[in-house]
Write an enzyme that holds these catalytic residues in place. Structure first.
Site, PDB file in Angstrom:
ATOM      1  N   GLU A  37     -17.196-101.645  -5.394  1.00 19.48           N
ATOM      2  CA  GLU A  37     -16.544-100.624  -6.129  1.00 19.48           C
ATOM      3  C   GLU A  37     -17.164 -99.345  -6.029  1.00 19.48           C
ATOM      4  O   GLU A  37     -18.504 -99.247  -5.547  1.00 19.48           O
ATOM      5  CB  GLU A  37     -16.674-100.978  -7.580  1.00 19.48           C
ATOM      6  N   LYS A  46      14.302 -86.630  20.979  1.00 21.77           N
ATOM      7  CA  LYS A  46      13.915 -88.009  21.277  1.00 21.77           C
ATOM      8  C   LYS A  46      14.978 -88.716  20.719  1.00 21.77           C
ATOM      9  O   LYS A  46      15.447 -88.794  19.666  1.00 21.77           O
ATOM     10  CB  LYS A  46      12.419 -88.413  20.497  1.00 21.77           C
ATOM     11  N   ASP A  88       1.665 -80.422  17.139  1.00 17.97           N
ATOM     12  CA  ASP A  88       2.248 -81.024  16.306  1.00 17.97           C
ATOM     13  C   ASP A  88       1.241 -81.196  14.930  1.00 17.97           C
ATOM     14  O   ASP A  88       0.004 -80.802  15.332  1.00 17.97           O
ATOM     15  CB  ASP A  88       2.483 -82.605  16.942  1.00 17.97           C
ATOM     16  N   ASP A 102      -1.501 -90.027  15.868  1.00 14.67           N
ATOM     17  CA  ASP A 102      -1.905 -91.055  15.152  1.00 14.67           C
ATOM     18  C   ASP A 102      -1.864 -92.301  16.432  1.00 14.67           C
ATOM     19  O   ASP A 102      -3.010 -92.102  16.707  1.00 14.67           O
ATOM     20  CB  ASP A 102      -0.641 -91.630  14.456  1.00 14.67           C
ATOM     21  N   SER A 103      -0.952 -93.048  16.862  1.00 16.87           N
ATOM     22  CA  SER A 103      -0.870 -93.956  17.701  1.00 16.87           C
ATOM     23  C   SER A 103      -1.035 -93.102  19.346  1.00 16.87           C
ATOM     24  O   SER A 103      -1.361 -93.757  20.132  1.00 16.87           O
ATOM     25  CB  SER A 103       0.349 -94.981  17.876  1.00 16.87           C
TER      26      SER A 103
HETATM   27  C1  R5P Z   1       5.817 -87.162  12.989  1.00 19.24           C
HETATM   28  O1  R5P Z   1       6.875 -86.559  12.082  1.00 19.24           O
HETATM   29  C2  R5P Z   1       4.517 -86.495  13.069  1.00 19.24           C
HETATM   30  O2  R5P Z   1       4.691 -85.121  13.136  1.00 19.24           O
HETATM   31  C3  R5P Z   1       3.772 -86.884  14.421  1.00 19.24           C
HETATM   32  O3  R5P Z   1       4.689 -86.466  15.385  1.00 19.24           O
HETATM   33  C4  R5P Z   1       3.818 -88.559  14.268  1.00 19.24           C
HETATM   34  O4  R5P Z   1       3.028 -89.049  13.002  1.00 19.24           O
HETATM   35  C5  R5P Z   1       2.769 -88.967  15.790  1.00 19.24           C
HETATM   36  O5  R5P Z   1       2.506 -90.390  15.345  1.00 19.24           O
HETATM   37  P1  R5P Z   1       2.100 -91.385  16.623  1.00 19.24           P
HETATM   38  O6  R5P Z   1       1.116 -90.506  17.315  1.00 19.24           O
HETATM   39  O7  R5P Z   1       2.055 -92.577  16.093  1.00 19.24           O
HETATM   40  O8  R5P Z   1       3.526 -90.952  17.510  1.00 19.24           O
END
Ligand code: R5P
Length: 311
Positions: free
Chosen positions: A36, A191, A217, A221-222
Site C-alpha cells: 500500500e 495507414k 507524434d 509506445d510499442s
Molecule cells: C496514436 O494515436 C498515438 O498518437 C501514437 O501514434 C500511438 O499511441 C503509438 O503507439 P505505438 O508506438 O504502439 O505504435
C-alpha cells in the site's frame, strides 16, 4: 509555493524545482510491507500553493495511486491550492469507447484526480486536446513543440525539411510544428489495413522524395506506428527521417525496434523517465521539458498568462 514529487520521475521533478530555485518539499512517498502507498509530508503546507509532480506512466496504476494519496495528504493538511502536474497523463488514449461495453478510462482517471481534491491540472501534450474537458477544473495543456522546434533549428539548415504526421489524427500537431519551422511543408502517412491480420499499406500524402523528414507524434509506445512510418517514408524516397515524440513510453521491444529501424534519430522528452535501455541506445536522444513546466508553474503561481508561452 511548494513542489511535491511522487516517485514516477524524480529527475524531472528535481530539474523543475531547480528551475524554480526551490527545494522539493520534504516528504516520504513510500510503500508499506503489503505494497500500500503511504505519504508523509514533513513540513507545513497550510495555506500553500502546492504543485504535485507525477507522471502516470508505467507502473501506471501505482503512480496514479501515489498521485491520489499525495493530493489527499495535502488536502487534509490544508494546502490552499493543489495543482496536479502530469507531465505524462497515462490512460489518455482510452478517451472514447472503441466498442460496446468498454470504458472511457481517461474520464474515470480525470474524475479520480478531481475527486481526490486538486484545484487545477497542468499537463503536457495531452493525447487529445479535448481531454482538458474531462476535468471540470482549470486544466492547462502545454506543448512540447517549441522545445522540439528549437532543437531542430539548432541542428542546421531547415530549408530541406518536411514535417510528417504518422497518422491522420496527428495533423494538427504536425502543422503546429511546421509553422515553427519557417512554415515547412507537411506530409501525412495514411495507414490502411485492407483486412484484419493483413499487413498495413502505408500511403504517403505529399511528395517526400529527397526531403529530410521530421516525424512528430505525442507517444511512442510499442514503436510500431513510428518505425513503419519511417520505413514508408524511406521507401517513398525521403533523404532522412528523424522523429520527435513527446512521451517516450517505449514499452516491450520498442527500443530495439527503433535501434534497428530506418530512423536516423528518435528524440523524446523527459515527461517519462527514460529507461536505461533508451539512454543506452545511440539512436535515442532526450530533450528536457523541465524549463517549460517550471515556467508554466511560475506563471500559474503568479496568476499570469500560460498561453503566452506559446506565442
Ligand atoms: C496514436 O494515436 C498515438 O498518437 C501514437 O501514434 C500511438 O499511441 C503509438 O503507439 P505505438 O508506438 O504502439 O505504435
Amino acid at each position: 509555493m511548494k513542489i511535491l514529487a511522487g516517485n514516477s520521475n524524480l529527475p524531472l521533478a528535481r530539474a523543475i524545482a531547480g528551475y524554480l530555485e526551490l527545494p522539493l518539499t520534504n516528504a516520504d512517498v513510500r510503500r508499506f510491507a503489503d505494497d500500500e502507498v503511504f505519504v508523509e509530508i514533513h513540513e507545513n503546507v497550510r495555506g500553500e500553493d502546492v504543485f504535485v509532480i507525477q507522471s502516470t506512466s508505467a507502473p501506471a496504476n501505482d503512480n496514479l495511486m501515489e498521485l491520489l494519496i499525495c493530493i489527499d495528504a495535502l488536502r487534509r493538511a490544508s494546502a490552499k491550492r493543489i495543482t496536479a502536474v502530469l507531465p505524462y497523463f497515462g490512460y489518455a488514449r482510452q478517451d472514447r469507447k472503441p466498442g460496446p461495453r468498454t470504458p472511457i478510462s481517461a474520464k474515470l482517471v480525470a474524475n479520480l484526480i478531481t475527486t481526490a481534491g486538486v484545484d487545477r491540472v497542468l499537463a503536457v501534450d495531452l493525447h487529445a486536446g479535448q481531454i482538458q474537458g474531462f476535468f471540470d477544473i482549470p486544466t492547462d495543456n502545454l506543448y512540447a513543440a517549441p522545445v522540439m522546434a528549437a532543437d531542430i533549428l539548432s541542428q542546421g539548415d531547415a530549408a530541406n525539411l518536411m514535417v510528417v504526421s504518422p497518422d491522420v489524427g496527428g495533423v494538427v500537431r504536425a502543422r503546429a510544428l511546421a509553422r515553427r519551422l519557417n512554415n515547412a511543408p507537411l506530409a501525412i502517412v495514411d495507414k490502411r489495413r485492407d483486412k484484419p491480420g493483413v499487413s498495413e499499406v502505408m500511403n504517403i500524402i505529399g511528395d517526400v522524395a529527397g526531403k529530410d523528414c521530421i516525424l512528430i507524434d505525442d507517444i511512442i509506445d510499442s514503436g510500431g506506428t513510428l518505425v513503419n512510418a519511417a520505413q514508408a517514408l524511406i521507401d517513398g524516397g525521403a533523404a532522412s527521417v528523424t522523429a520527435y515524440l513527446t512521451h517516450g513510453v517505449l514499452s516491450g521491444k520498442a527500443v530495439e525496434r527503433v535501434t534497428n529501424s530506418a530512423l536516423k534519430e528518435l528524440v523524446i522528452t523527459d515527461t517519462i523517465q527514460p529507461t536505461k535501455a533508451a539512454l543506452a541506445s545511440d539512436k535515442i536522444r532526450v530533450l528536457t521539458i523541465a524549463p517549460l513546466i517550471g515556467e508554466a508553474i511560475h506563471r500559474i503561481a503568479e496568476e499570469s498568462s500560460v498561453s503566452s508561452l506559446f506565442d
